[in-house]
Design a protein around this motif. Structure first.
Motif, short mmCIF file in Angstrom:
data_model
loop_
_atom_site.label_atom_id
_atom_site.label_comp_id
_atom_site.label_asym_id
_atom_site.label_seq_id
_atom_site.Cartn_x
_atom_site.Cartn_y
_atom_site.Cartn_z
N ASP A 55 -6.93 45.68 -32.73
CA ASP A 55 -6.79 45.16 -34.08
C ASP A 55 -7.98 44.25 -34.36
N TYR A 56 -8.53 44.34 -35.55
CA TYR A 56 -9.68 43.49 -35.86
C TYR A 56 -9.54 42.93 -37.26
N GLU A 57 -10.26 41.90 -37.51
CA GLU A 57 -10.32 41.29 -38.83
C GLU A 57 -11.76 41.29 -39.29
N GLU A 58 -11.93 41.47 -40.62
CA GLU A 58 -13.28 41.42 -41.16
C GLU A 58 -13.68 39.97 -41.35
#
Length: 97
Positions: free
Chosen positions: A92-95
């Motif tokens: 999971d990643y966040e911008e």
């Protein structure tokens, strides 16, 4: 012994080149349609052998009788597909702005 080029020799050479050029153009106009017809016929035969109908004993082509709009499936796909559950790890990643 050194020979010099004369004007008559030059004109004769140019005349021979022009006659050969125009002769080839006339022959090409005569034989090009025959050559194109031959090439098209051979291509049609090869295409017919690959994709067209069948040939009977007399060498005549027979097309398969199909109804208009009929769907034909030539190859049945392999049903033994295995899904690989261990494809990888989900991250999971966040911008970041």
């Amino acid at each position: 012994m050194i020979q010099e080029a004369s004007a008559m020799g030059l004109l004769r050479t140019i005349l021979i080149i022009l006659l050969v050029w125009f002769g080839l153009k006339i022959l090409a106009r005569l034989f090009a349609p025959l050559l194109m017809r031959f090439v098209a016929k051979k291509a049609e035969e090869k295409f017919g052998q690959r994709f067209g109908g069948f040939q009977n004993q007399n060498g005549q082509r027979q097309q398969q009788q199909r109804k208009e709009g009929e769907t034909v499936i030539d190859k049945i796909p392999n049903q033994n597909r295995k899904s690989n559950e261990k494809v990888g790890e989900y991250i999971d990643y966040e911008e970041l702005n």
